[in-house]
Design an enzyme around this catalytic site. Structure first.
Site, PDB file in Angstrom:
ATOM      1  N   ALA A  66      -3.556  10.764   2.793  1.00 14.30           N
ATOM      2  CA  ALA A  66      -2.565  10.625   4.050  1.00 14.30           C
ATOM      3  C   ALA A  66      -2.670   9.180   4.493  1.00 14.30           C
ATOM      4  CB  ALA A  66      -3.009  11.765   4.946  1.00 14.30           C
ATOM      5  N   GLY A 111      -5.468  13.599   0.229  1.00 14.49           N
ATOM      6  CA  GLY A 111      -4.323  14.306   0.187  1.00 14.49           C
ATOM      7  C   GLY A 111      -3.530  13.959  -1.473  1.00 14.49           C
ATOM      8  N   GLU A 114      -5.400  16.201  -3.615  1.00 10.59           N
ATOM      9  CA  GLU A 114      -5.077  17.899  -3.101  1.00 10.59           C
ATOM     10  C   GLU A 114      -3.589  17.669  -3.628  1.00 10.59           C
ATOM     11  OE1 GLU A 114      -5.787  16.844   0.988  1.00 10.59           O
ATOM     12  OE2 GLU A 114      -7.137  18.610   0.997  1.00 10.59           O
ATOM     13  N   GLU A 134     -12.296  12.078   3.008  1.00 10.02           N
ATOM     14  CA  GLU A 134     -11.922  12.055   4.325  1.00 10.02           C
ATOM     15  C   GLU A 134     -13.279  12.148   5.262  1.00 10.02           C
ATOM     16  OE1 GLU A 134     -10.889  13.936   1.964  1.00 10.02           O
ATOM     17  OE2 GLU A 134      -8.791  14.499   2.205  1.00 10.02           O
TER      18      GLU A 134
HETATM   19  C1  HXC Z   1      -2.798   4.030   4.983  1.00 11.69           C
HETATM   20  C2  HXC Z   1      -3.618   2.861   3.203  1.00 11.69           C
HETATM   21  C3  HXC Z   1      -4.251   3.997   2.591  1.00 11.69           C
HETATM   22  C4  HXC Z   1      -4.029   5.040   3.242  1.00 11.69           C
HETATM   23  C5  HXC Z   1      -4.622   2.218   1.351  1.00 11.69           C
HETATM   24  N1  HXC Z   1      -3.694   1.732   2.236  1.00 11.69           N
HETATM   25  N2  HXC Z   1      -4.884   3.726   1.440  1.00 11.69           N
HETATM   26  N3  HXC Z   1      -2.897   2.644   4.257  1.00 11.69           N
HETATM   27  N4  HXC Z   1      -3.297   4.885   4.622  1.00 11.69           N
HETATM   28  N5  HXC Z   1      -4.411   6.307   2.717  1.00 11.69           N
HETATM   29  C6  HXC Z   1      -3.185   0.327   2.352  1.00 11.69           C
HETATM   30  C7  HXC Z   1      -4.216  -0.551   2.778  1.00 11.69           C
HETATM   31  O1  HXC Z   1      -4.489  -0.464   4.327  1.00 11.69           O
HETATM   32  C8  HXC Z   1      -3.780  -1.901   2.285  1.00 11.69           C
HETATM   33  O2  HXC Z   1      -2.628  -2.092   3.083  1.00 11.69           O
HETATM   34  C9  HXC Z   1      -2.948  -1.442   1.131  1.00 11.69           C
HETATM   35  O3  HXC Z   1      -2.766  -0.047   1.224  1.00 11.69           O
HETATM   36  C10 HXC Z   1      -3.775  -1.806  -0.215  1.00 11.69           C
HETATM   37  O4  HXC Z   1      -5.156  -1.405  -0.106  1.00 11.69           O
HETATM   38  P1  HXC Z   1      -6.398  -1.579  -0.185  1.00 11.69           P
HETATM   39  O5  HXC Z   1      -7.507  -1.165   0.502  1.00 11.69           O
HETATM   40  O6  HXC Z   1      -6.352  -3.253   0.156  1.00 11.69           O
HETATM   41  O7  HXC Z   1      -6.653  -1.845  -1.658  1.00 11.69           O
HETATM   42  P2  HXC Z   1      -8.241  -1.800  -2.558  1.00 11.69           P
HETATM   43  O8  HXC Z   1      -9.253  -2.887  -1.794  1.00 11.69           O
HETATM   44  O9  HXC Z   1      -7.899  -1.814  -3.920  1.00 11.69           O
HETATM   45  O10 HXC Z   1      -8.644  -0.194  -2.015  1.00 11.69           O
HETATM   46  C11 HXC Z   1      -7.960   0.825  -2.659  1.00 11.69           C
HETATM   47  C12 HXC Z   1      -8.576   1.926  -1.822  1.00 11.69           C
HETATM   48  C13 HXC Z   1      -8.637   1.909  -0.356  1.00 11.69           C
HETATM   49  C14 HXC Z   1      -9.948   2.385  -2.276  1.00 11.69           C
HETATM   50  C15 HXC Z   1      -7.691   3.395  -2.336  1.00 11.69           C
HETATM   51  O11 HXC Z   1      -7.377   1.493  -0.034  1.00 11.69           O
HETATM   52  C16 HXC Z   1      -8.891   2.993   0.304  1.00 11.69           C
HETATM   53  O12 HXC Z   1     -10.005   3.416   0.481  1.00 11.69           O
HETATM   54  N6  HXC Z   1      -7.856   3.867   0.728  1.00 11.69           N
HETATM   55  C17 HXC Z   1      -8.025   5.025   1.824  1.00 11.69           C
HETATM   56  C18 HXC Z   1      -8.407   6.356   1.069  1.00 11.69           C
HETATM   57  C19 HXC Z   1      -8.774   7.388   1.913  1.00 11.69           C
HETATM   58  O13 HXC Z   1      -9.567   7.481   2.793  1.00 11.69           O
HETATM   59  N7  HXC Z   1      -7.968   8.481   1.539  1.00 11.69           N
HETATM   60  C20 HXC Z   1      -8.113   9.794   2.447  1.00 11.69           C
HETATM   61  C21 HXC Z   1      -7.164   9.722   3.584  1.00 11.69           C
HETATM   62  S1  HXC Z   1      -7.195  11.120   4.631  1.00 11.69           S
HETATM   63  P3  HXC Z   1      -2.636  -3.932   3.821  1.00 11.69           P
HETATM   64  O14 HXC Z   1      -1.419  -3.771   4.856  1.00 11.69           O
HETATM   65  O15 HXC Z   1      -3.839  -4.172   4.375  1.00 11.69           O
HETATM   66  O16 HXC Z   1      -2.381  -4.446   2.543  1.00 11.69           O
HETATM   67  C22 HXC Z   1      -6.219  12.261   3.692  1.00 11.69           C
HETATM   68  C23 HXC Z   1      -6.216  13.640   4.431  1.00 11.69           C
HETATM   69  C24 HXC Z   1      -5.210  14.552   3.682  1.00 11.69           C
HETATM   70  O17 HXC Z   1      -5.718  11.846   2.754  1.00 11.69           O
HETATM   71  C25 HXC Z   1      -5.008  15.831   4.440  1.00 11.69           C
HETATM   72  C26 HXC Z   1      -3.783  15.547   5.219  1.00 11.69           C
HETATM   73  C27 HXC Z   1      -3.294  16.850   6.194  1.00 11.69           C
END
Ligand code: HXC
Length: 261
Positions: A66, A111, A114, A134
């Site tokens: 998400a 997500g 999921e 998360e």
């Molecule tokens: C918003 C995101 C994002 C996310 C990546 N980006 N994941 N933006 N939400 N979930 C963005 C980064 O901010 C970055 O933007 C660009 O995408 C590239 O990502 P990087 O981090 O620079 O890439 P990298 O270093 O290769 O790392 C990849 C990654 C990391 C390991 C996937 O991005 C990461 O940890 N992302 C978050 C993963 C996460 O926590 N997912 C769960 C979310 S909670 P910029 O502008 O800097 O270029 C969830 C809840 C679901 O999913 C249920 C909801 C109801």
């Protein structure tokens, strides 16, 4: 229907839905969730579509979760509603009669895992990564990670993944039962399309029955589920596809299913 955050195409009975926000690794914001809801409703209503492939745009991600920027501003009530909306999309994907194949081309986190688990089965690139990170954001999975994941991989693996937030590779995801098959990146979509075409050529009455029985019989007591299977088995014999399938076998020719109920 025009979509801004997804790409949608239909060819030879196979719909491909591509989540298309590659700059943020296809993160799911409320607009993506709303458009996924719309596209799966359209798929459900379109008789031309027999099978669906769900994938992510770009080289790097299926869905990295998400959208954290969007979630960071949510009130508890908004977060609850966001969770319910995404859960409803996953339930819609399970409820539509058409099989949905996840083609996981990169990160499938939060997500993303999921959404993949709500598909009927998962094909993954060698580069794919899965996880429920998360916990690192001070929240929990909100679209089935604490519910579908244990049903798929067992409670112990689900707890380890949700409690540690560890990101696992495609090989481990296959070992624990998230992924059916792994392919080199360039072979992922051709493989998903080949399997989709194989399924699209089957009788629609029976593909729908298989999906419904496995999805909704699974949590029933076995005796109830077996009775449901027998009823549905009987109903197949009212379809032209049953007559065609058996006649074709006896006449030693390939069947030509019409999909009529
Ligand atoms: C918003 C995101 C994002 C996310 C990546 N980006 N994941 N933006 N939400 N979930 C963005 C980064 O901010 C970055 O933007 C660009 O995408 C590239 O990502 P990087 O981090 O620079 O890439 P990298 O270093 O290769 O790392 C990849 C990654 C990391 C390991 C996937 O991005 C990461 O940890 N992302 C978050 C993963 C996460 O926590 N997912 C769960 C979310 S909670 P910029 O502008 O800097 O270029 C969830 C809840 C679901 O999913 C249920 C909801 C109801």
């Amino acid at each position: 229907m025009a979509y801004e955050t997804i790409l949608y195409e239909v060819a030879d009975g196979v719909a491909t839905v591509t989540i298309n926000r590659p700059k943020v690794l296809n993160a799911l914001n409320p607009q993506v969730v709303s458009e996924l809801d719309q596209v799966f409703r359209a798929i459900d209503a379109d008789p031309e579509v027999k099978v669906v492939i769900l994938t992510g745009a770009g080289e790097k991600a299926f869905v990295a979760g998400a959208d954290i920027a969007a979630m960071s501003k949510m009130t508890p009530g908004q977060a609850r509603n966001f969770s319910r909306q995404l859960q409803k999309v996953t339930q819609l994907m399970e409820e539509i009669a058409k099989p949905v194949i996840a083609a996981v081309n990169g990160f499938a986190l939060g997500g993303g895992t999921e959404l993949a688990l709500a598909c009927d089965f998962v094909y993954a690139s060698e580069k794919a990564k899965f996880g429920q990170p998360e916990i690192n954001l001070g929240i929990i999975p909100g679209a089935g990670g604490t519910q579908r994941l244990p049903r798929q991989v067992g409670k112990a693996w689900a707890k380890e993944l949700c409690l540690t937030g560890e990101i696992i590779d495609a090989a481990l995801a296959k070992e624990i039962g998230i992924v059916n098959r792994i392919f080199p990146p360039e072979e992922l979509m051709p493989a998903a399309k080949k399997t989709a075409a194989t399924i699209a050529a089957k009788g629609r009455v029976s593909t729908r029955a298989v999906k419904e029985l496995i999805n909704f019989g699974y949590d029933l007591p076995l005796d109830h589920a077996l009775r449901l299977e027998a009823e549905t088995f009987g109903q197949c014999f009212a379809s032209p596809d049953q007559a065609e399938g058996m006649t074709a076998f006896l006449e030693k020719r390939p069947p030509k299913f019409t999909g009529e109920a």
